[in-house]
Design an enzyme around this catalytic site. Structure first.
Site, PDB file in Angstrom:
ATOM      1  N   LYS A 150       0.854  -1.400  -0.149  1.00 20.17           N
ATOM      2  CA  LYS A 150      -0.073   0.066   0.423  1.00 20.17           C
ATOM      3  C   LYS A 150       1.310   1.360   0.218  1.00 20.17           C
ATOM      4  O   LYS A 150       0.410   2.200  -0.471  1.00 20.17           O
ATOM      5  CB  LYS A 150      -0.889   0.206   1.330  1.00 20.17           C
ATOM      6  CG  LYS A 150       0.037  -0.020   2.906  1.00 20.17           C
ATOM      7  CD  LYS A 150      -0.969  -0.421   3.578  1.00 20.17           C
ATOM      8  CE  LYS A 150      -0.205   0.083   5.075  1.00 20.17           C
ATOM      9  NZ  LYS A 150      -1.088  -0.412   5.990  1.00 20.17           N
ATOM     10  N   ARG A 168      -7.181  -1.020  17.884  1.00 15.16           N
ATOM     11  CA  ARG A 168      -7.999  -0.058  16.073  1.00 15.16           C
ATOM     12  C   ARG A 168      -8.185  -1.200  16.115  1.00 15.16           C
ATOM     13  O   ARG A 168      -9.257  -1.629  16.476  1.00 15.16           O
ATOM     14  CB  ARG A 168      -6.664  -0.057  15.245  1.00 15.16           C
ATOM     15  CG  ARG A 168      -7.425   0.953  13.718  1.00 15.16           C
ATOM     16  CD  ARG A 168      -5.984   0.604  12.518  1.00 15.16           C
ATOM     17  NE  ARG A 168      -5.582  -0.327  12.082  1.00 15.16           N
ATOM     18  CZ  ARG A 168      -4.458  -0.584  11.281  1.00 15.16           C
ATOM     19  NH1 ARG A 168      -3.975   0.240  11.268  1.00 15.16           N
ATOM     20  NH2 ARG A 168      -4.123  -1.370  10.995  1.00 15.16           N
TER      21      ARG A 168
HETATM   22  C1  PLP Z   1      -0.289  -1.141   6.628  1.00 17.90           C
HETATM   23  C2  PLP Z   1      -0.927  -2.536   7.626  1.00 17.90           C
HETATM   24  C3  PLP Z   1       0.619  -3.373   7.748  1.00 17.90           C
HETATM   25  C4  PLP Z   1       1.834  -3.190   6.982  1.00 17.90           C
HETATM   26  O1  PLP Z   1       2.442  -2.163   7.993  1.00 17.90           O
HETATM   27  P1  PLP Z   1       4.200  -1.252   8.066  1.00 17.90           P
HETATM   28  O2  PLP Z   1       4.405  -0.933   9.385  1.00 17.90           O
HETATM   29  O3  PLP Z   1       3.938  -0.621   6.804  1.00 17.90           O
HETATM   30  O4  PLP Z   1       5.378  -2.751   7.542  1.00 17.90           O
HETATM   31  C5  PLP Z   1       0.407  -5.023   8.023  1.00 17.90           C
HETATM   32  N1  PLP Z   1      -0.687  -5.035   9.469  1.00 17.90           N
HETATM   33  C6  PLP Z   1      -1.786  -3.894   8.416  1.00 17.90           C
HETATM   34  C7  PLP Z   1      -3.066  -4.624   8.705  1.00 17.90           C
HETATM   35  C8  PLP Z   1      -1.921  -2.219   8.243  1.00 17.90           C
HETATM   36  O5  PLP Z   1      -2.696  -1.560   7.751  1.00 17.90           O
END
Ligand code: PLP
Length: 365
Positions: A36, A131
């Site tokens: 993302k 969250r």
């Molecule tokens: C964005 C996200 C990740 C990845 O997190 P990073 O800090 O970019 O490695 C993993 N799991 C969920 C649920 C996320 O929203």
């Protein structure tokens, strides 16, 4: 080359992902590459797979659709709890999803049945970051049993957690052990092993470095640190020397100088608000040399998220389409038409990846 330009160093990106995959493998953990942060840029998605990411995940189905079309042969994971309104698309595009609501699971089961396609779910446990996720273990276990025994078109692949994103909670031996215990408790009631116990995101590399990750945790979902390396992230100040082994300049921004002049440092006249309705504090440092660059907050977001790769230069402000650089202390002479390079924090990479006005180029090594 046209500017502003986002330069992508694929060799460094592959090195970063490969290094992370190796770290994790030493603790018997496999990595889902989270895409993302660069809006599923195809060339970077390819780097992740080439470097050993065994699954690809995103918070947005539009990105998973792009990746599905690449036919990479790795399963896709939806990492945001899906909306009820997108379940049909979810089943079509992703093999796996993170889940935290029984009502959604019930509807997803029906949608999967209608599509004739079994879908794998990972139930999220909220370990205190507040969250997403089941907050009580009893509710988590009840949901797991419900999926296992009553929802024929869903497969309970495992459980997971996310830490740090809202509550700033650090992954530790304690909360990782708690997650491992949840997994064992579920396995004992369903009478079989779970395939996936997902211990979190980039921040969950810290218990891996410390050697305290319970063996039950076998998967991490890694995005940010692959892209940013050791650079202080706005969400996670890693402060770990292990991370220093990674490259911090996989993505860089190049902007062109359109004006170089000596000007006062304090605006002249009656002050109201700037272009964004803010009231910045201007320090009077006398007349100083500045460079005006063609590129601004519309491209990268917040100027605190970009760092000039030019000794002595300092960003003093930015509007939507301009960035102002104090170059009084620079040894190098800066002229109109010069190109200045910037290192980027996570959110700047995200914004720049998305911007249509920012050209993307592969770095030639
Ligand atoms: C964005 C996200 C990740 C990845 O997190 P990073 O800090 O970019 O490695 C993993 N799991 C969920 C649920 C996320 O929203």
């Amino acid at each position: 080359m046209s500017y502003p330009a986002l330069i992508i160093d694929h060799e460094k990106l592959k090195f970063n992902m490969k290094t992370i995959v190796d770290w994790c493998e030493q603790s018997n953990i496999w990595v889902a590459g989270i895409i993302k942060g660069h809006y599923a840029m195809p060339s970077v998605v390819q780097d992740y797979v080439d470097s050993g990411a065994k699954m690809l995940g995103s918070s947005r189905l539009s990105q998973l659709r792009k990746v599905k079309e690449m036919n990479l042969g790795v399963p896709l994971l939806m990492i945001r709890i899906p909306m009820m309104s997108e379940l049909k698309e979810l089943v079509e595009l992703a093999e796996y999803s993170l889940q935290s609501e029984v009502a959604t699971l019930d509807k997803l089961n029906k949608v999967a049945e209608a599509a004739g396609k079994r879908h794998n779910v990972i139930l999220m446990a909220d370990m205190g970051d507040l969250r997403e996720g089941f907050f009580n273990e009893d509710e988590l276990i009840a949901a797991a049993l419900h999926v296992e025994n009553e929802l024929d078109w869903l497969h309970l692949a495992g459980i997971g957690t996310n830490l740090g994103c809202y509550g700033s909670v650090m992954p530790t031996e304690k909360n990782m052990n708690q997650l491992a215990k949840y997994a064992e408790d579920i396995e004992s009631v369903i009478g079989r092993q779970l395939e996936i116990v997902s211990g979190g995101a980039t921040s969950s590399l810290m218990p891996v470095f410390d050697g305290v990750m319970p063996s039950k945790i076998n998967m991490l979902r890694i995005g940010a640190v692959t892209m940013t390396g050791p650079m202080e992230d706005i969400r996670v100040d890693y402060g770990r020397e292990e991370i220093d082994a990674l490259y911090g300049d996989c993505f860089t921004l190049k902007m062109e100088v359109i004006e170089v002049k000596d000007k006062p440092t304090h605006p002249i006249g009656e002050l109201g608000v700037n272009a964004f309705g803010e009231k910045p504090v201007y320090v009077d440092r006398g007349v100083r040399k500045r460079a005006l660059l063609a590129g601004g907050r519309a491209d990268y977001g917040d100027f605190g998220d970009i760092i000039p790769d030019l000794e002595g230069a300092e960003i003093i402000g930015a509007s939507g389409d301009h960035t102002i650089l104090d170059i009084e202390e620079c040894e190098t002479e800066i002229k109109v038409g010069d190109i200045i390079t910037f290192r980027l924090k996570y959110s700047a990479i995200l914004r720049l990846s998305l911007s249509k006005d920012v050209m993307k180029y592969k770095k030639n090594n």
